[in-house]
Write an enzyme that holds these catalytic residues in place. Sequence first.
Site, short mmCIF file in Angstrom:
data_model
loop_
_atom_site.label_atom_id
_atom_site.label_comp_id
_atom_site.label_asym_id
_atom_site.label_seq_id
_atom_site.Cartn_x
_atom_site.Cartn_y
_atom_site.Cartn_z
N PRO A 115 0.83 -1.22 0.01
CA PRO A 115 -0.04 0.08 0.21
C PRO A 115 0.84 1.24 -0.03
O PRO A 115 1.93 1.12 0.64
CB PRO A 115 -0.97 -0.11 1.26
CG PRO A 115 -0.12 -1.12 2.15
CD PRO A 115 0.60 -1.88 1.54
N GLY A 117 1.84 5.00 0.86
CA GLY A 117 1.70 6.28 1.94
C GLY A 117 1.40 5.50 3.12
O GLY A 117 0.78 6.21 3.95
N GLY A 119 3.84 4.09 5.05
CA GLY A 119 5.28 4.03 5.92
C GLY A 119 5.94 2.54 5.64
O GLY A 119 6.84 2.14 6.59
N GLY A 121 7.52 1.58 2.70
CA GLY A 121 8.68 1.69 1.88
C GLY A 121 8.33 1.62 0.29
O GLY A 121 8.88 0.93 -0.49
N SER A 122 6.95 1.81 -0.03
CA SER A 122 6.36 1.54 -1.23
C SER A 122 7.07 2.11 -2.28
O SER A 122 7.45 1.52 -3.27
CB SER A 122 4.78 1.96 -1.32
OG SER A 122 4.64 2.25 -2.48
N SER A 123 7.56 3.56 -2.07
CA SER A 123 8.04 4.14 -3.22
C SER A 123 9.57 3.51 -3.56
O SER A 123 9.81 3.45 -4.76
CB SER A 123 8.20 5.73 -2.95
OG SER A 123 8.89 5.76 -1.55
N ALA A 125 10.60 0.51 -2.81
CA ALA A 125 10.40 -0.92 -3.22
C ALA A 125 10.10 -0.66 -4.92
O ALA A 125 10.66 -1.67 -5.55
CB ALA A 125 9.17 -1.60 -2.42
N ASP A 166 15.14 3.27 3.92
CA ASP A 166 14.02 2.66 3.29
C ASP A 166 14.97 2.02 1.86
O ASP A 166 14.62 0.63 1.59
CB ASP A 166 12.98 3.51 2.53
CG ASP A 166 11.99 3.82 3.65
OD1 ASP A 166 12.15 3.51 4.87
OD2 ASP A 166 10.92 4.30 3.32
O1 PMV Z 1 9.25 6.21 4.41
P1 PMV Z 1 8.80 5.94 5.64
O2 PMV Z 1 7.46 6.54 6.01
O3 PMV Z 1 9.13 4.57 6.14
O4 PMV Z 1 9.84 6.85 6.80
C1 PMV Z 1 11.20 6.67 6.68
C2 PMV Z 1 11.95 6.88 7.98
C3 PMV Z 1 11.94 8.29 8.59
O5 PMV Z 1 12.94 8.24 9.36
C4 PMV Z 1 10.77 9.10 9.28
C5 PMV Z 1 12.77 9.36 7.27
C6 PMV Z 1 13.85 9.05 6.73
O6 PMV Z 1 14.27 9.51 5.90
O7 PMV Z 1 14.54 8.17 7.34
#
Ligand code: PMV
Length: 329
Positions: A115, A117, A119, A121-123, A125, A166
């Site tokens: 899914p 947005g 958190g 890591g979709s973008s 991945a 990520d």
């Molecule tokens: O992409 P997310 O929502 O899993 O967040 C990454 C983790 C953060 O520490 C919030 C941002 C980062 O760049 O490390």
Amino acid sequence: MNLPIPMRPHPSAADAPGDRRVGVGTAHAKAILFGEHAVVYGAPAIAVPLHQLEVETAIRPTPRAELRIESELFAGTASTAPELLRPVITAVRAALASVGSAGEHVQLRVRSAIPHGRGLGSSAAVAAAVARAAADLAGVELGPEEFHEIVQRAERVAHGNPSGIDARAVAAAGPIRFHRGRVSTTGVGAPLTFVLADSGAPGSTAEAVARVRERRTADPAGMDRAISQLSDLAEGSLLDLELGDRSALGARMLEAHELLGRLGVSTVKLDALVDAAHAAGAHGAKLTGGGLGGCVLALADSEDEAEHIALALRAAGAPRTWTTTVAAA
Ligand code: PMV
């Protein structure tokens, strides 16, 4: 009777009509176990792979001088794609340049179970799967740093100034420790079954990172104390992971969630889901990733317990849950 063996089309026939070559790539989602947000300020962070949530991409040459995208979010040419697709387009361009394919005579197909947005890591991945598909199409192998840079290029478009966790986590087969750009693998003493629950609200990582920055400007001592405690939780979790000590890991998760709330990135819904998971017998639970929406990650004692926790999370209002086991290693 010997039948003639059909000849494969010559590989140098790039862009020619009827070119049937295809490059494919996959990547998985990730969850941050400890250290999100604190990692932006140089603290270590721990991420685990979510092998059950995968993205698959396929890149095919086309006769047209354009980049075409087929995905659940959008189908059409890059020039007409919405803002949301910009990281993917960046990944395709960076990957094609890296593997030495000039021009944009390709079609990209994306099939993702991750899914957007939330958190997970979709973008990153999608960008990792794109890099793998471009390398597969060109018949080349990307070095780990070249690969990482393609994913980071897309991540910069998606999040502004990503720490890089990520990009590393979606490419790693097991849990990783990420610290100031360096990545190492961690031991896992016993299988760890996690339940992920969607809060139903998207979370903007860029917005959450900006919120923490603002709070830190307003209260540097208080925020630095919370960041340093998050850092200690991440570092201390390495031994718990190695020993497979679920109860110690769960206690750390609850503490981390509390601290992330102090940083300003939790929500009423995320707090309620953490409470529901704990009440249903999870060793611990916390928001994962940027927060301000997105998902809660809960640690179950076993796969059976996970089912019970998932039911409780759905009863508490999570529209979707997933269960994933990180193998002992
Ligand atoms: O992409 P997310 O929502 O899993 O967040 C990454 C983790 C953060 O520490 C919030 C941002 C980062 O760049 O490390």
